[in-house]
Design a protein around this motif. Structure first.
Motif, short mmCIF file in Angstrom:
data_model
loop_
_atom_site.label_atom_id
_atom_site.label_comp_id
_atom_site.label_asym_id
_atom_site.label_seq_id
_atom_site.Cartn_x
_atom_site.Cartn_y
_atom_site.Cartn_z
N GLN A 188 -13.60 8.64 44.14
CA GLN A 188 -12.76 7.16 43.72
C GLN A 188 -11.40 7.49 43.06
O GLN A 188 -11.00 8.64 42.84
CB GLN A 188 -13.67 6.37 42.68
CG GLN A 188 -13.85 7.12 41.45
CD GLN A 188 -15.12 6.11 40.80
OE1 GLN A 188 -15.89 5.52 41.22
NE2 GLN A 188 -15.09 6.74 39.65
N ARG A 189 -10.61 6.37 43.21
CA ARG A 189 -9.40 6.48 42.29
C ARG A 189 -9.54 6.61 40.84
O ARG A 189 -10.85 6.21 40.31
CB ARG A 189 -8.64 5.24 42.81
CG ARG A 189 -8.45 4.90 44.49
CD ARG A 189 -7.94 3.77 44.96
NE ARG A 189 -6.37 3.97 44.78
CZ ARG A 189 -5.50 2.96 44.35
NH1 ARG A 189 -5.82 1.84 44.25
NH2 ARG A 189 -4.32 3.13 44.15
N SER A 246 -11.73 2.27 41.46
CA SER A 246 -11.72 1.71 42.39
C SER A 246 -11.83 2.39 43.96
O SER A 246 -11.60 3.88 43.70
CB SER A 246 -10.34 0.72 42.84
OG SER A 246 -9.16 1.55 42.97
N ARG A 279 -8.82 4.03 49.40
CA ARG A 279 -8.37 3.29 50.38
C ARG A 279 -7.98 4.33 51.68
O ARG A 279 -7.03 5.19 51.41
CB ARG A 279 -7.28 2.47 50.13
CG ARG A 279 -7.71 1.42 49.18
CD ARG A 279 -6.44 0.29 48.95
NE ARG A 279 -5.08 1.13 48.61
CZ ARG A 279 -4.51 1.18 47.26
NH1 ARG A 279 -5.13 0.43 46.57
NH2 ARG A 279 -3.45 1.73 47.33
N GLN A 292 -17.56 4.25 54.79
CA GLN A 292 -17.86 3.14 53.86
C GLN A 292 -19.38 3.50 53.27
O GLN A 292 -19.52 2.98 52.11
CB GLN A 292 -18.12 1.87 54.88
CG GLN A 292 -16.85 1.25 55.30
CD GLN A 292 -17.29 0.18 56.20
OE1 GLN A 292 -18.09 -0.01 56.99
NE2 GLN A 292 -16.25 -0.83 56.04
N TRP A 342 -15.84 3.93 50.46
CA TRP A 342 -14.45 3.97 50.51
C TRP A 342 -14.14 2.52 51.22
O TRP A 342 -15.11 1.96 52.13
CB TRP A 342 -14.09 5.31 51.46
CG TRP A 342 -14.25 6.42 50.69
CD1 TRP A 342 -15.03 6.84 49.66
CD2 TRP A 342 -13.52 7.75 51.16
NE1 TRP A 342 -14.85 8.29 49.44
CE2 TRP A 342 -14.04 8.95 50.17
CE3 TRP A 342 -12.68 7.99 52.13
CZ2 TRP A 342 -13.77 10.08 50.37
CZ3 TRP A 342 -12.25 9.30 52.22
CH2 TRP A 342 -12.63 10.45 51.30
N ASP A 343 -12.98 2.17 50.93
CA ASP A 343 -12.38 0.93 51.60
C ASP A 343 -11.56 1.46 52.76
O ASP A 343 -10.54 2.02 52.60
CB ASP A 343 -11.38 0.30 50.64
CG ASP A 343 -11.00 -0.80 50.93
OD1 ASP A 343 -11.38 -1.48 52.03
OD2 ASP A 343 -9.97 -1.41 50.65
N ALA A 376 -9.62 0.77 56.50
CA ALA A 376 -8.82 -0.32 57.52
C ALA A 376 -8.77 0.71 58.76
O ALA A 376 -8.51 1.61 58.75
CB ALA A 376 -7.61 -0.50 56.79
N ASN A 397 -0.98 -2.84 52.97
CA ASN A 397 -2.00 -2.16 51.91
C ASN A 397 -1.84 -0.62 51.95
O ASN A 397 -2.66 -0.09 52.93
CB ASN A 397 -3.30 -2.78 51.98
CG ASN A 397 -4.25 -2.32 50.81
OD1 ASN A 397 -3.39 -1.80 49.86
ND2 ASN A 397 -5.55 -2.69 50.71
N PRO A 420 -2.40 3.14 51.94
CA PRO A 420 -3.77 3.63 51.75
C PRO A 420 -3.37 5.07 50.82
O PRO A 420 -2.51 5.28 50.69
CB PRO A 420 -4.07 4.04 53.18
CG PRO A 420 -2.69 4.16 53.89
CD PRO A 420 -1.88 3.01 53.48
N ASP A 421 -4.39 5.39 50.55
CA ASP A 421 -4.70 6.80 49.77
C ASP A 421 -4.63 8.10 50.72
O ASP A 421 -4.05 9.12 50.26
CB ASP A 421 -5.74 6.75 48.65
CG ASP A 421 -5.71 5.69 47.44
OD1 ASP A 421 -4.85 5.39 47.04
OD2 ASP A 421 -6.83 5.02 47.55
#
Length: 72
Positions: free
Chosen positions: A19-20, A24, A27, A46, A50-51, A53, A68, A70-71
């Motif tokens: 995670q970040r 969170s 991304r 997912q 993870w989020d 797009a 947005n 992304p990371d």
């Protein structure tokens, strides 16, 4: 060993979630024109929390990136 056919133990679900730093979800912007591939990778990421797009062309990818960042 090369001749050892003993199955390895499954580790899926036993590894810590990535995670970040703020806790969170990571991304990700996933870009590929092959929809079956992006669907498979999206589902796997997912599952890991993870989020995701998804974009299927450059124009869509740029719009998602600008909306947005992304990371990954």
């Amino acid at each position: 060993m090369a001749g050892d056919r003993t199955p390895r133990k499954a580790i899926l679900g036993q590894l810590p979630r990535m995670q970040r730093p703020d806790g969170s979800p990571i991304r990700v912007l996933l870009v590929d024109d092959e929809r079956a591939l992006t669907n498979l990778v999206r589902m796997a990421l997912q599952y890991e929390g993870w989020d995701i797009a998804v974009a299927h062309d450059a124009q869509e990818a740029l719009a998602l990136y600008q909306a947005n960042v992304p990371d990954v």
